[in-house]
Write a protein that holds these residues in place. Structure first.
Motif, PDB file in Angstrom:
ATOM      1  N   ILE A  14       0.841  -1.204   0.000  1.00  0.00           N
ATOM      2  CA  ILE A  14       0.000   0.000   0.000  1.00  0.00           C
ATOM      3  C   ILE A  14       0.881   1.261   0.000  1.00  0.00           C
ATOM      4  N   PRO A  15       0.426   2.314  -0.691  1.00  0.00           N
ATOM      5  CA  PRO A  15       1.269   3.508  -0.772  1.00  0.00           C
ATOM      6  C   PRO A  15       1.441   4.171   0.596  1.00  0.00           C
ATOM      7  N   PRO A  16       2.536   4.905   0.773  1.00  0.00           N
ATOM      8  CA  PRO A  16       2.743   5.561   2.070  1.00  0.00           C
ATOM      9  C   PRO A  16       1.708   6.664   2.283  1.00  0.00           C
ATOM     10  N   PRO A  17       1.366   6.990   3.553  1.00  0.00           N
ATOM     11  CA  PRO A  17       0.407   8.089   3.777  1.00  0.00           C
ATOM     12  C   PRO A  17       0.968   9.380   3.191  1.00  0.00           C
ATOM     13  N   PHE A  30       5.195   9.749  -3.462  1.00  0.00           N
ATOM     14  CA  PHE A  30       4.655   8.378  -3.529  1.00  0.00           C
ATOM     15  C   PHE A  30       5.772   7.431  -3.949  1.00  0.00           C
ATOM     16  N   LYS A  31       6.591   7.078  -2.969  1.00  0.00           N
ATOM     17  CA  LYS A  31       7.700   6.164  -3.252  1.00  0.00           C
ATOM     18  C   LYS A  31       7.767   5.181  -2.114  1.00  0.00           C
ATOM     19  N   LYS A  32       7.983   3.943  -2.461  1.00  0.00           N
ATOM     20  CA  LYS A  32       8.079   2.952  -1.398  1.00  0.00           C
ATOM     21  C   LYS A  32       9.113   1.919  -1.797  1.00  0.00           C
ATOM     22  N   SER A  33       9.990   1.619  -0.854  1.00  0.00           N
ATOM     23  CA  SER A  33      11.001   0.621  -1.113  1.00  0.00           C
ATOM     24  C   SER A  33      10.523  -0.694  -0.509  1.00  0.00           C
ATOM     25  N   THR A 112      11.358  -0.743  -6.028  1.00  0.00           N
ATOM     26  CA  THR A 112      10.830   0.587  -5.723  1.00  0.00           C
ATOM     27  C   THR A 112       9.487   0.783  -6.403  1.00  0.00           C
ATOM     28  N   LEU A 113       8.480   1.047  -5.608  1.00  0.00           N
ATOM     29  CA  LEU A 113       7.158   1.354  -6.166  1.00  0.00           C
ATOM     30  C   LEU A 113       6.992   2.868  -6.133  1.00  0.00           C
TER      31      LEU A 113
END
Ligand SMILES: C[S@@+](CC[C@H](N)C(=O)[O-])C[C@H]1O[C@@H](n2cnc3c(N)ncnc32)[C@H](O)[C@@H]1O
Length: 453
Positions: A14-17, A30-33, A112-113
């Protein structure tokens, strides 16, 4: 379990808040490792792992993410097959064996999303405060390049962000509008505001192999009626004459004309009339469709006489495309002695209306008394050995088919002042809102009404 389900249930995708500005959005936030386990595999062994029964369900199954990538530490050699787990302990003993036998060991891989990965709906969930997440808009209806939504008040502070998300995530959408609740009571179009994209509300929309152009903010259009448009057109025989009392921009009239029918099409909204006229030209059916801009009541009163006085030319078979026509002309030149087609003059012109469609569900039934005396003259009566069929759309609050039929038939007969014949057909078109159904009643115009007997 499918690979996707496995990966999705084991990885936190799920994307970060999001706490940045709403407009414009800070997309870089909107970046998530996502650390996942990968197995190094010689290129020749990749297929073994991808197709093995034991390992298949552990492969990374995230949408838009390739499960096989080059190994950054061995650019010309091994591949990395990405798994939907982050730890070897999550793998079954059988899969572990296959991966060890076919591969060259495990390694950690950082996936990386970013903004492009998530759907509009997932990103919106990350933006909205907790209290608004349930019930947030998830999609839109599309007409041509326009996406339309109908936002509840609590989402209005986020309207531009929502519009931007729909725009970014759907390449064919160029404009997003929010339909406001007030529908024009007479002409049935919605008030709307552009919430993202180009402020261009002139739509080009394709339905039933016809091209429709119209100003979405000034005329009625509903893509959900496509099936109903098709259904009515299928009831018509090529060569028949159709009268469309509330024609809009032509979704019954133009496909019917393409099928070989002659059509008298009417709409009181001058904007509908303008685009109806344009659509007639654009679809090359100017000889088959005549457009009017009259009140439906006046149109009904006069249309039988109009068609009698200015009949449509005889139907001479399916209309040929320009290419087919050119081909025939060439053939005729090559073979001047070929079989001649019957002269057009030998077939009778079309003076008789076979079908009348009335799609103004809110009030169409109230127009039915306008049929009283439409065939009162002997000249017209001789022309109509059988009465035309009327297809009248309406709403009902009755949710059960049986009660709905009773309700609709009763209202129709009351307005006509006569019973309709037994072969009446009453079909549900769609549910419009909770407790509100749209129907179409098809019946033969009672002779006593037409003659005003
Ligand atoms: C529900 S729309 C249907 C349009 C089209 N037939 C369709 O299926 O999409 C009803 C149409 O009736 C037109 N209309 C409303 N009142 C009218 C009247 N009194 N006389 C003629 N047309 C009218 C509106 O402008 C609108 O285009």
């Amino acid at each position: 379990m499918s690979p996707e389900l496995y990966s999705r249930s084991h990885l936190d995708t799920i994307p970060p808040p999001y706490n940045g500005p709403l407009s414009p959005l800070d997309k870089s936030a909107f970046k998530k490792s996502l650390p996942v386990l990968a197995v190094r595999v010689p290129a020749a062994q990749t297929a073994t792992i991808l197709h093995s029964e034991a390992t298949r369900k552990y492969l990374l199954g995230l949408p838009k993410v390739k499960p096989v990538v080059g190994d950054p530490s061995a650019p010309d050699g091994d591949r990395l097959v990405l798994l939907g787990v982050s730890d070897q302990a999550d793998l079954s003993p059988e899969s572990l064996k296959v991966l060890k036998d076919a591969g060259n060991g495990f390694t950690d891989y950082n996936l990386t999303l970013d903004y492009d990965y998530w759907t509009a709906s997932e990103i919106l969930q990350a933006i909205l405060p907790e209290s608004l997440r349930k019930g947030a808009p998830v999609g839109f209806a599309a007409t041509g390049h326009i996406a339309h939504v109908n936002l509840n008040d609590e989402y209005l502070p986020f309207k531009n962000t929502i519009g931007q998300l729909f725009l970014d995530k759907n390449k064919t959408i160029k404009t997003v509008v929010n339909k406001l609740d007030n529908i024009d009571t007479q002409f049935r179009f919605f008030q709307m505001e552009v919430i993202a994209g180009e402020p261009n509300l002139i739509v080009e929309h394709h339905e039933s192999e016809c091209r429709f152009t119209f100003d979405f903010s000034r005329v009625y259009w509903n893509s959900r009626l496509h099936t109903e448009h098709d259904r009515i057109v299928q009831l018509l025989q090529p060569g028949e004459v159709l009268a469309d009392v509330f024609a809009g921009v032509g979704p019954f009239a133009i496909p019917a004309a393409k099928k070989g029918c002659a059509v008298v099409a009417n709409d009181l909204n001058p904007w509908s009339y303008k685009y109806l006229s344009q659509n007639i030209k654009d679809n090359d059916v100017s000889d088959e469709v005549r457009a009017f801009c009259e009140d439906g009541r006046i149109f009904i009163r006069d249309v039988f006489k109009k068609v009698l006085d200015a009949p449509f030319p005889a139907y001479t078979g399916p209309k040929l495309s320009k290419t087919a026509l050119r081909k025939l002309q060439k053939e005729a030149m090559r073979n001047p002695g070929g079989k001649p087609s019957p002269p057009k003059e030998s077939l009778p012109p079309r003076k008789r209306i076979s079908h009348i469609v009335m799609n103004l569900p809110d009030t169409a039934i109230l127009f039915l008394d306008a049929f009283r005396g439409v065939l009162a003259t002997q000249e017209l009566q001789e022309l109509y050995p059988t009465m035309p069929m009327i297809h009248c759309h309406c709403f009902t609050r009755e949710l059960e088919q049986e009660q709905a039929e009773v309700d609709i038939k009763k209202r129709v007969e009351k307005k006509l002042g006569r019973p309709v014949q037994d072969d009446v057909a009453i079909r549900k078109v769609r549910s419009v809102a909770p407790g509100k159904e749209m129907y179409c009643i098809s019946f033969r115009l009672p002779l006593e009404v037409a003659y005003n007997a």
